[in-house]
Design an enzyme around this catalytic site. Structure first.
Site, PDB file in Angstrom:
ATOM      1  CG  HIS A 172     -67.121 -23.305 -20.195  1.00  0.00           C
ATOM      2  ND1 HIS A 172     -68.042 -23.288 -21.218  1.00  0.00           N
ATOM      3  CD2 HIS A 172     -67.682 -24.052 -19.203  1.00  0.00           C
ATOM      4  CE1 HIS A 172     -69.116 -23.968 -20.858  1.00  0.00           C
ATOM      5  NE2 HIS A 172     -68.919 -24.457 -19.648  1.00  0.00           N
ATOM      6  CG  HIS A 230     -67.792 -26.907 -17.134  1.00  0.00           C
ATOM      7  ND1 HIS A 230     -68.812 -26.055 -16.779  1.00  0.00           N
ATOM      8  CD2 HIS A 230     -66.887 -26.869 -16.112  1.00  0.00           C
ATOM      9  CE1 HIS A 230     -68.541 -25.512 -15.595  1.00  0.00           C
ATOM     10  NE2 HIS A 230     -67.382 -25.985 -15.170  1.00  0.00           N
ATOM     11  CG  ASP A 255     -71.310 -29.718 -20.539  1.00  0.00           C
ATOM     12  OD1 ASP A 255     -70.334 -29.352 -19.842  1.00  0.00           O
ATOM     13  OD2 ASP A 255     -72.375 -29.077 -20.579  1.00  0.00           O
ATOM     14  CG  HIS A 256     -69.336 -26.597 -22.919  1.00  0.00           C
ATOM     15  ND1 HIS A 256     -70.217 -25.791 -23.597  1.00  0.00           N
ATOM     16  CD2 HIS A 256     -69.951 -26.956 -21.761  1.00  0.00           C
ATOM     17  CE1 HIS A 256     -71.319 -25.651 -22.868  1.00  0.00           C
ATOM     18  NE2 HIS A 256     -71.185 -26.353 -21.751  1.00  0.00           N
ATOM     19  CG  HIS A 304     -70.411 -21.372 -16.232  1.00  0.00           C
ATOM     20  ND1 HIS A 304     -71.417 -21.963 -15.510  1.00  0.00           N
ATOM     21  CD2 HIS A 304     -69.941 -22.350 -17.056  1.00  0.00           C
ATOM     22  CE1 HIS A 304     -71.547 -23.232 -15.882  1.00  0.00           C
ATOM     23  NE2 HIS A 304     -70.658 -23.489 -16.816  1.00  0.00           N
ATOM     24  CG  ASP A 364     -72.491 -23.785 -20.150  1.00  0.00           C
ATOM     25  OD1 ASP A 364     -73.091 -23.856 -21.231  1.00  0.00           O
ATOM     26  OD2 ASP A 364     -72.133 -24.786 -19.491  1.00  0.00           O
ATOM     27  CG  HIS A 420     -76.409 -26.372 -21.749  1.00  0.00           C
ATOM     28  ND1 HIS A 420     -76.338 -27.720 -21.496  1.00  0.00           N
ATOM     29  CD2 HIS A 420     -75.215 -25.859 -21.372  1.00  0.00           C
ATOM     30  CE1 HIS A 420     -75.148 -28.012 -20.976  1.00  0.00           C
ATOM     31  NE2 HIS A 420     -74.448 -26.898 -20.888  1.00  0.00           N
TER      32      HIS A 420
END
Ligand code: FE
Ligand code: ZN
Length: 257
Positions: free
Chosen positions: A54, A56, A58-59, A113, A132, A170
C-alpha cells in the site's frame, strides 16, 4: 526458497522473497533502499521485483531509490493507488498473478487501511504478506475504508489455509497482545503467545511470522464470535450483536488503547 525479514525504520519490515532456482529475488515493501540492497548483496541474489502492499511512505518510501539503483526493476502495486505508489511500473488488481523468478503469487485485494491495499499470497511458500491489514494479534487502522470493508478483507486472509505463514508490515505484536488480553483474559493461546512474544523481543528477536491458524486463536479482530470477547465488549458497549458492530467497537477501543 527463502523469506528474509529486513528491518526498516523503527518497527517496519521489508521482506526478501528468494527463488533458489533462478536466484531472483523480490522485496515486499521497502522504506529504506540501502538496507534492502545490502541484504540483496549479502544473499547474492538478483533483485528484480518490488511488491508494494500500500502507498504509505513506510512501505514504499524506498521505491525511487531502488529504481535508481536498478533501472529494470518491476514495481507492483494496486492500480487504485497508481500515482501514490512511487515508481509503480506494474499496476495490479485483485486476483492478478505476480512472479518472482519461478515463484508465483496472487494479489489479494484487502482494502480498508488504504483503499487499494493488497496482500501477496505465495501458495508454494505457504506464506502471505499482509502489510498493514493483518498484524500478529492485530489489524490496521481504518484510514480509507469502514469496518464492514475491513471485516471482509480480514475474512479473505482468514480463509487461507491454517498453516499459511503471516508476514506483516510492523513489529507491533507485544502491544497488540496486551490489548487482546484486556478482552480475553482467559484465552490460553493468547496468554501463551504473549509470554512467548515478550521473551522473543527480550532476546532481540522478531515475532514474525505467525500463521493464519494461530491468528484465529488469539487475534481479537478475527474473534468477534468469541463469547469472552463479546462479554467484554458488552460491558463497555451493551447491545451490540452483529459482527461488524463488534469489530468496529474493538477497533475503536484499540485506537484509544
Ligand atoms: Fe500503513
Ligand atoms: Zn505501515
Amino acid at each position: 526458497m527463502a523469506i528474509i525479514a529486513v528491518p526498516q525504520l523503527s518497527d517496519n519490515f521489508a521482506y526478501l522473497v528468494i527463488d533458489d532456482d533462478s536466484r531472483e529475488c523480490g522485496v515486499v515493501d521497502c522504506a529504506e533502499a540501502a538496507k534492502v540492497l545490502e541484504e540483496v548483496k549479502r544473499q547474492r541474489v538478483n533483485l528484480t521485483t518490488v511488491l508494494s502492499t500500500h502507498w504509505h511512505y513506510d512501505h514504499v518510501g524506498g521505491n525511487k531509490d531502488l529504481l535508481a539503483a536498478m533501472p529494470g526493476l518491476k514495481i507492483y502495486g494496486a492500480r487504485a493507488e497508481n500515482g501514490r505508489i512511487p515508481g509503480l511500473t506494474n499496476p495490479i488488481d485483485d486476483g492478478d498473478e505476480v512472479r518472482v523468478g519461478n515463484l508465483r503469487a496472487r494479489a489479494i485485494g484487502i482494502p480498508a487501511h488504504t483503499n487499494g491495499h493488497v496482500a501477496y499470497y505465495f501458495p508454494t511458500l505457504r506464506a502471505v504478506f499482509s502489510g498493514d491489514t493483518l498484524f500478529i494479534a492485530g489489524c490496521g487502522r481504518l484510514f480509507e475504508g469502514g469496518a464492514a470493508t475491513m471485516v471482509q478483507s480480514l475474512g479473505k486472509l482468514a480463509a487461507l489455509p491454517d498453516d499459511t505463514k503471516v508476514y506483516c508490515g510492523h513489529e507491533y505484536t507485544v502491544k497488540n497482545l496486551e490489548f487482546a488480553l484486556t478482552l480475553e483474559p482467559h484465552n490460553r493461546a493468547l496468554a501463551d503467545k504473549y509470554q512467548w512474544a515478550v521473551r522473543q523481543r527480550g532476546e532481540g528477536k522478531w515475532t514474525v511470522p505467525s500463521t493464519i491458524g494461530e491468528e484465529k486463536q488469539f487475534n481479537p479482530f478475527l474473534r468477534t464470535d468469541s463469547p469472552e470477547l463479546r462479554a467484554s465488549v458488552a460491558r463497555i458497549a451493551p447491545g451490540l450483536s452483529d459482527r461488524v458492530a463488534i469489530f468496529a467497537k474493538v477497533r475503536e477501543l484499540k485506537d484509544h488503547y
